[in-house]
Design a protein around this motif. Structure first.
Motif, PDB file in Angstrom:
ATOM      1  N   ASP A 218       1.195   7.109   2.976  1.00 40.60           N
ATOM      2  CA  ASP A 218       1.011   6.311   4.195  1.00 40.60           C
ATOM      3  C   ASP A 218      -0.410   5.783   4.311  1.00 40.60           C
ATOM      4  OD1 ASP A 218       3.628   6.704   5.016  1.00 40.60           O
ATOM      5  OD2 ASP A 218       3.136   8.556   6.097  1.00 40.60           O
ATOM      6  N   ASP A 219      -1.363   6.476   3.668  1.00 42.66           N
ATOM      7  CA  ASP A 219      -2.772   6.119   3.799  1.00 42.66           C
ATOM      8  C   ASP A 219      -3.358   5.873   2.410  1.00 42.66           C
ATOM      9  OD1 ASP A 219      -5.337   5.708   4.621  1.00 42.66           O
ATOM     10  OD2 ASP A 219      -5.758   7.796   5.153  1.00 42.66           O
ATOM     11  N   ILE A 220      -3.624   4.612   2.087  1.00 39.98           N
ATOM     12  CA  ILE A 220      -4.305   4.232   0.843  1.00 39.98           C
ATOM     13  C   ILE A 220      -5.444   3.293   1.222  1.00 39.98           C
ATOM     14  CG2 ILE A 220      -4.146   3.060  -1.383  1.00 39.98           C
ATOM     15  CD1 ILE A 220      -1.198   3.783  -1.485  1.00 39.98           C
ATOM     16  N   ASP A 221      -6.664   3.708   0.917  1.00 32.66           N
ATOM     17  CA  ASP A 221      -7.833   2.882   1.249  1.00 32.66           C
ATOM     18  C   ASP A 221      -8.320   2.042   0.084  1.00 32.66           C
ATOM     19  OD1 ASP A 221      -8.405   3.928   4.024  1.00 32.66           O
ATOM     20  OD2 ASP A 221      -8.515   5.802   2.898  1.00 32.66           O
ATOM     21  N   GLY A 222      -8.067   2.495  -1.148  1.00 30.75           N
ATOM     22  CA  GLY A 222      -8.560   1.769  -2.302  1.00 30.75           C
ATOM     23  C   GLY A 222      -7.633   1.878  -3.487  1.00 30.75           C
ATOM     24  N   VAL A 223      -7.617   0.811  -4.309  1.00 28.74           N
ATOM     25  CA  VAL A 223      -6.845   0.798  -5.549  1.00 28.74           C
ATOM     26  C   VAL A 223      -7.776   0.369  -6.671  1.00 28.74           C
ATOM     27  CG1 VAL A 223      -4.910  -0.224  -6.810  1.00 28.74           C
ATOM     28  CG2 VAL A 223      -4.704   0.208  -4.352  1.00 28.74           C
ATOM     29  N   TYR A 224      -7.866   1.201  -7.697  1.00 31.97           N
ATOM     30  CA  TYR A 224      -8.625   0.849  -8.901  1.00 31.97           C
ATOM     31  C   TYR A 224      -7.644   0.556 -10.028  1.00 31.97           C
ATOM     32  CZ  TYR A 224     -11.153   1.461 -13.281  1.00 31.97           C
ATOM     33  OH  TYR A 224     -11.646   1.283 -14.553  1.00 31.97           O
ATOM     34  N   SER A 225      -7.792  -0.602 -10.648  1.00 27.87           N
ATOM     35  CA  SER A 225      -6.922  -0.999 -11.750  1.00 27.87           C
ATOM     36  C   SER A 225      -7.758  -1.272 -12.992  1.00 27.87           C
ATOM     37  CB  SER A 225      -6.123  -2.257 -11.393  1.00 27.87           C
ATOM     38  OG  SER A 225      -5.331  -2.039 -10.242  1.00 27.87           O
ATOM     39  N   VAL A 232      -3.946  -7.505  -9.430  1.00 30.85           N
ATOM     40  CA  VAL A 232      -3.281  -8.515  -8.607  1.00 30.85           C
ATOM     41  C   VAL A 232      -1.804  -8.171  -8.433  1.00 30.85           C
ATOM     42  CG1 VAL A 232      -2.574 -10.944  -8.554  1.00 30.85           C
ATOM     43  CG2 VAL A 232      -4.948 -10.341  -9.047  1.00 30.85           C
ATOM     44  N   GLY A 233      -1.201  -7.529  -9.428  1.00 27.57           N
ATOM     45  CA  GLY A 233       0.159  -7.028  -9.246  1.00 27.57           C
ATOM     46  C   GLY A 233       0.221  -6.033  -8.098  1.00 27.57           C
ATOM     47  N   ALA A 234      -0.771  -5.136  -8.056  1.00 30.75           N
ATOM     48  CA  ALA A 234      -0.841  -4.164  -6.965  1.00 30.75           C
ATOM     49  C   ALA A 234      -1.083  -4.857  -5.632  1.00 30.75           C
ATOM     50  CB  ALA A 234      -1.947  -3.154  -7.245  1.00 30.75           C
ATOM     51  N   LEU A 235      -1.958  -5.860  -5.638  1.00 32.06           N
ATOM     52  CA  LEU A 235      -2.234  -6.627  -4.427  1.00 32.06           C
ATOM     53  C   LEU A 235      -0.968  -7.312  -3.919  1.00 32.06           C
ATOM     54  CD1 LEU A 235      -4.109  -7.995  -2.340  1.00 32.06           C
ATOM     55  CD2 LEU A 235      -4.657  -9.702  -4.089  1.00 32.06           C
ATOM     56  N   ASN A 236      -0.177  -7.869  -4.827  1.00 34.08           N
ATOM     57  CA  ASN A 236       1.058  -8.538  -4.424  1.00 34.08           C
ATOM     58  C   ASN A 236       2.017  -7.566  -3.735  1.00 34.08           C
ATOM     59  OD1 ASN A 236       0.176 -10.970  -5.463  1.00 34.08           O
ATOM     60  ND2 ASN A 236       1.217 -10.718  -7.432  1.00 34.08           N
ATOM     61  N   ALA A 237       2.061  -6.328  -4.242  1.00 36.13           N
ATOM     62  CA  ALA A 237       2.919  -5.326  -3.614  1.00 36.13           C
ATOM     63  C   ALA A 237       2.435  -4.993  -2.203  1.00 36.13           C
ATOM     64  CB  ALA A 237       2.952  -4.056  -4.473  1.00 36.13           C
ATOM     65  N   ALA A 238       1.116  -4.865  -2.040  1.00 32.51           N
ATOM     66  CA  ALA A 238       0.560  -4.563  -0.717  1.00 32.51           C
ATOM     67  C   ALA A 238       0.811  -5.705   0.255  1.00 32.51           C
ATOM     68  CB  ALA A 238      -0.937  -4.277  -0.841  1.00 32.51           C
ATOM     69  N   ARG A 239       0.660  -6.935  -0.222  1.00 29.66           N
ATOM     70  CA  ARG A 239       0.925  -8.094   0.633  1.00 29.66           C
ATOM     71  C   ARG A 239       2.376  -8.089   1.101  1.00 29.66           C
ATOM     72  NH1 ARG A 239      -1.973 -12.673  -3.197  1.00 29.66           N
ATOM     73  NH2 ARG A 239      -4.003 -12.794  -2.133  1.00 29.66           N
ATOM     74  N   ALA A 240       3.297  -7.847   0.162  1.00 32.51           N
ATOM     75  CA  ALA A 240       4.723  -7.865   0.499  1.00 32.51           C
ATOM     76  C   ALA A 240       5.080  -6.776   1.494  1.00 32.51           C
ATOM     77  CB  ALA A 240       5.557  -7.714  -0.774  1.00 32.51           C
ATOM     78  N   GLY A 242       3.019  -5.636   3.768  1.00 31.19           N
ATOM     79  CA  GLY A 242       2.240  -5.787   4.989  1.00 31.19           C
ATOM     80  C   GLY A 242       1.153  -4.756   5.153  1.00 31.19           C
ATOM     81  N   ARG A 243       0.719  -4.167   4.052  1.00 27.33           N
ATOM     82  CA  ARG A 243      -0.333  -3.146   4.090  1.00 27.33           C
ATOM     83  C   ARG A 243      -1.682  -3.831   3.888  1.00 27.33           C
ATOM     84  NH1 ARG A 243       2.085   2.015   2.788  1.00 27.33           N
ATOM     85  NH2 ARG A 243      -0.001   2.921   2.559  1.00 27.33           N
ATOM     86  N   GLU A 244      -2.403  -4.035   4.962  1.00 29.24           N
ATOM     87  CA  GLU A 244      -3.672  -4.751   4.912  1.00 29.24           C
ATOM     88  C   GLU A 244      -4.850  -3.773   4.894  1.00 29.24           C
ATOM     89  OE1 GLU A 244      -3.717  -7.345   8.261  1.00 29.24           O
ATOM     90  OE2 GLU A 244      -2.122  -8.646   7.493  1.00 29.24           O
ATOM     91  N   GLY A 245      -6.015  -4.290   4.487  1.00 29.63           N
ATOM     92  CA  GLY A 245      -7.241  -3.509   4.551  1.00 29.63           C
ATOM     93  C   GLY A 245      -7.523  -2.641   3.341  1.00 29.63           C
ATOM     94  N   ILE A 246      -6.652  -2.677   2.321  1.00 28.06           N
ATOM     95  CA  ILE A 246      -6.884  -1.891   1.111  1.00 28.06           C
ATOM     96  C   ILE A 246      -7.942  -2.578   0.252  1.00 28.06           C
ATOM     97  CG2 ILE A 246      -5.833  -1.005  -1.007  1.00 28.06           C
ATOM     98  CD1 ILE A 246      -3.169  -0.847   0.492  1.00 28.06           C
ATOM     99  N   ILE A 247      -8.855  -1.801  -0.297  1.00 24.82           N
ATOM    100  CA  ILE A 247      -9.910  -2.327  -1.159  1.00 24.82           C
ATOM    101  C   ILE A 247      -9.431  -2.295  -2.607  1.00 24.82           C
ATOM    102  CG2 ILE A 247     -12.311  -2.074  -1.917  1.00 24.82           C
ATOM    103  CD1 ILE A 247     -11.855  -2.879   1.061  1.00 24.82           C
ATOM    104  N   PHE A 248      -9.324  -3.470  -3.225  1.00 24.09           N
ATOM    105  CA  PHE A 248      -8.869  -3.582  -4.609  1.00 24.09           C
ATOM    106  C   PHE A 248     -10.062  -3.843  -5.519  1.00 24.09           C
ATOM    107  CE2 PHE A 248      -5.142  -4.493  -2.108  1.00 24.09           C
ATOM    108  CZ  PHE A 248      -4.109  -3.890  -2.808  1.00 24.09           C
TER     109      PHE A 248
END
Length: 318
Positions: A218-225, A232-240, A242-248
């Motif tokens: 439920d709580d993810i603040d950052g994604v390291y790829s 960007v694949g991970a970003l697309n999943a977050a966008r879909a 509606g999970r905003e504010g994650i640092i990629f």
């Protein structure tokens, strides 16, 4: 007719040698690449390598691609040995599995340059130089980028992070993950790296990995790829979702990552040019054949890039 002949093939393990390849004064340099079709970085690398070889009248290159197949790459190295090339450049499909083939090249008196992703340490005695980025440093710098952003946000003591790594067994993936994992607790000791899953250098696969992370946590603040293609694949999943504010944060800046940074959705990465990578590998092989001193670890610099300084860098071509 130009005495330099460039042979290219996508997946071939042998090359027909024509009369134009019999010019003794030429440097015959063979390269077997990892998997040109897997991402735009490798595609751009190949084009840059071919251009650099064509621009040098003393070089004739045999350009092969393993298509991600370890057995095919081993066969390609053996083919290059049989052809009697003067030097071999290898972008390993697997850092351990290719060592016996590299040993055979070394035993045949053919200098081997490893490009982009190093082989495992037990194979170091059989190569002359590694040309490419310092992947551990890249991972370390990515950790610093993420930590600095968390500090700016005031969440460095509570942030939760997930990691999407590259292809398992692939040296670059291992080193970038290790650099990140070792450096993050040094600079942000209270950040929680909750889980790591491989994205296989593939955007669609990474989107699926991120979808699973989003369901699980439920709580993810950052994604390291391990690179921006996966990021960007991970970003697309977050966008879909509606999970905003994650640092990629990524570890090689692709054009899609650069564009996402410009849009404000992707925070930072490491700037690495496939053109510099390809040209450095070819020049390293040439320098060895000309008897010049070449560092065993012949790194080129890969600086940090974030939304704050991205205007200092040109948009990647891959």
């Amino acid at each position: 007719m130009n005495t330099k002949t460039l042979l290219t093939t996508a997946i071939a393990t042998t090359v027909l040698m024509g009369p134009a390849l019999a010019v003794a004064e030429d440097m015959r340099i063979g390269i077997t690449q990892n998997n040109v079709g897997v991402d735009s970085y490798q595609t751009t690398y190949e084009s840059a390598f071919i251009a650099a070889a064509e621009a040098n009248d003393n070089v004739r290159a045999v350009v092969l691609d393993a298509g991600g197949d370890v057995a095919r790459q081993i066969a390609q190295v053996d083919s290059l040995i049989q052809q009697g090339v003067d030097a071999i450049i290898i972008w390993p499909t697997n850092g351990e599995a290719v060592i016996p083939a590299v040993r055979r090249a070394n035993n045949a008196g053919i200098p081997v340059v490893v490009t982009n992703s190093n082989i495992a340490e037990q194979g170091f005695d059989f190569i002359r130089s590694f040309s490419g980025p310092d992947n551990v440093t890249q991972g370390s710098r990515s950790a610093e980028i993420m930590c600095d952003k968390f500090k700016d946000m005031g969440i460095e003591n509570e942030a939760k992070v997930v990691q999407i790594s590259g292809q398992p067994g692939y040296t670059t993936a291992i080193e970038r993950a290790a650099g990140f994992e070792d450096r993050l607790p040094e600079v942000c000791p209270n950040v929680d790296l909750m889980e790591t899953q491989p994205g296989d250098w593939n955007r669609e696969r990474s989107q699926q990995v991120m979808e699973a992370f989003l369901t699980k946590y439920d709580d993810i603040d950052g994604v390291y790829s391990g690179d921006d293609n996966m990021g960007v694949g991970a970003l697309n999943a977050a966008r879909a979702a509606g999970r905003e504010g994650i640092i990629f944060v990524g570890a090689t800046n692709f054009s899609v990552g650069y564009d996402a940074m410009a849009e404000g959705d992707y925070w930072g990465s490491i700037y690495q040019s496939p053109v510099d990578d390809a040209e450095a590998a070819l020049q390293t092989a040439i320098d060895i054949l000309e008897g010049k001193e070449v560092p065993f670890l012949n790194y080129f610099d890969t600086p940090k890039i974030t939304q704050d300084n991205m205007d200092e860098f040109t948009r990647p071509v891959f």
